[in-house]
Motif scaffolding. Structure first.
Motif, mmCIF file in Angstrom:
data_model
loop_
_atom_site.group_PDB
_atom_site.id
_atom_site.type_symbol
_atom_site.label_atom_id
_atom_site.label_comp_id
_atom_site.label_asym_id
_atom_site.label_seq_id
_atom_site.Cartn_x
_atom_site.Cartn_y
_atom_site.Cartn_z
ATOM 1 N N HIS A 32 0.834 -1.207 0.000
ATOM 2 C CA HIS A 32 0.000 0.000 0.000
ATOM 3 C C HIS A 32 0.871 1.259 0.000
ATOM 4 O O HIS A 32 0.622 2.195 -0.771
ATOM 5 C CB HIS A 32 -0.929 0.016 1.209
ATOM 6 N N ASP A 38 2.427 1.604 -3.479
ATOM 7 C CA ASP A 38 1.440 1.927 -4.511
ATOM 8 C C ASP A 38 0.974 3.373 -4.416
ATOM 9 O O ASP A 38 0.806 4.051 -5.433
ATOM 10 C CB ASP A 38 0.239 0.979 -4.422
ATOM 11 N N VAL A 39 0.765 3.877 -3.204
ATOM 12 C CA VAL A 39 0.330 5.269 -3.038
ATOM 13 C C VAL A 39 1.463 6.219 -3.403
ATOM 14 O O VAL A 39 1.256 7.233 -4.065
ATOM 15 C CB VAL A 39 -0.147 5.522 -1.593
ATOM 16 N N THR A 40 2.694 5.877 -2.984
ATOM 17 C CA THR A 40 3.831 6.749 -3.236
ATOM 18 C C THR A 40 4.185 6.835 -4.712
ATOM 19 O O THR A 40 4.471 7.905 -5.234
ATOM 20 C CB THR A 40 5.067 6.251 -2.453
ATOM 21 N N SER A 43 -2.000 5.064 -6.543
ATOM 22 C CA SER A 43 -3.166 4.476 -5.880
ATOM 23 C C SER A 43 -3.777 5.477 -4.895
ATOM 24 O O SER A 43 -3.113 6.418 -4.450
ATOM 25 C CB SER A 43 -2.775 3.205 -5.125
ATOM 26 N N THR A 44 -5.029 5.261 -4.557
ATOM 27 C CA THR A 44 -5.743 6.177 -3.672
ATOM 28 C C THR A 44 -5.221 6.075 -2.247
ATOM 29 O O THR A 44 -5.102 4.983 -1.692
ATOM 30 C CB THR A 44 -7.250 5.867 -3.684
ATOM 31 N N GLN A 45 -4.952 7.224 -1.667
ATOM 32 C CA GLN A 45 -4.480 7.275 -0.288
ATOM 33 C C GLN A 45 -5.606 6.916 0.674
ATOM 34 O O GLN A 45 -6.751 7.305 0.474
ATOM 35 C CB GLN A 45 -3.982 8.685 0.035
#
Length: 200
Positions: free
Chosen positions: A66, A69-71, A75-77
């Motif tokens: 997660h 993917d966000v960094t 992807s959605t935080q």
């Protein structure tokens, strides 16, 4: 914002995870030797403001994916996280997920033989500074409710779903305490959690 080393090496870190090119330190930190980066966390817990203890956590693969993917991947935080308690004498492992945390660790979900808050308790962290974020100024407080006897708490976890016993969302971390807590009716169990991303 996450530590600059995490951002700089995000693509490589994802590859290191996939190829099992990482180590776990004695304290539970996840170390990426090639990136000179360690991800770790420290749990600070007390009962009614007394008997302060410290324990380390693990960040399972689901939590690491997660973050990466966000960094890097857009992807959605997830903007809200929650702390839960467990009673099982189980040491969390890298494969633990939000879908399995309740059953694997025996999450404490009762409001009459557990804690009176209707959901897992919110993790209210401060903005990151020097590669670290913490809820030390606003610890999660669990009000213990027992119809008889004491409540055994063996550890805690941080997940994105607020409902007790939820099997959805994302699991960020988990910690088995070095010694179980025995909590009585009316106790306030406080959890502080500091997350670090720092040069190894």
């Amino acid at each position: 914002m996450l530590h600059k080393s995490l951002i700089r090496h995000a693509r490589e870190l994802k590859r290191y995870l996939t190829n099992h090119q990482w180590e776990r330190s004695d304290s539970g930190a996840l170390v990426f030797p090639k990136a000179n980066l360690a991800l770790s966390g420290l749990i600070v817990h007390d009962v009614n403001g007394q008997d302060v203890r410290f324990d380390h956590n693990i960040v399972p693969t689901e939590g690491l994916n997660h973050v990466l993917d966000v960094t890097l991947h857009g992807s959605t935080q997830i903007t809200a996280w929650y702390l839960g308690l467990f009673s099982g004498a189980v040491t969390p492992g890298a494969s633990l997920t939000a879908a399995t945390v309740t059953a694997t660790l025996t999450e404490i979900t009762s409001g009459t033989d557990g804690y009176s808050e209707s959901t897992r308790v919110a993790y209210n962290e401060a903005a990151a500074s020097s590669g670290s974020t913490t809820n030390a100024a606003n610890k999660a407080a669990f009000t213990i409710e027992m119809s008889s006897g004491n409540l055994t708490v063996n550890g805690c976890f941080l997940a994105s779903a607020s409902a007790k016993g939820a099997t959805t969302g994302t699991l960020y971390s988990a910690s088995r305490f070095s010694a179980a807590r025995s909590l009585a009716d009316g106790d306030i169990f406080n959890l502080g959690y500091t997350i670090n991303a720092a040069a190894a």
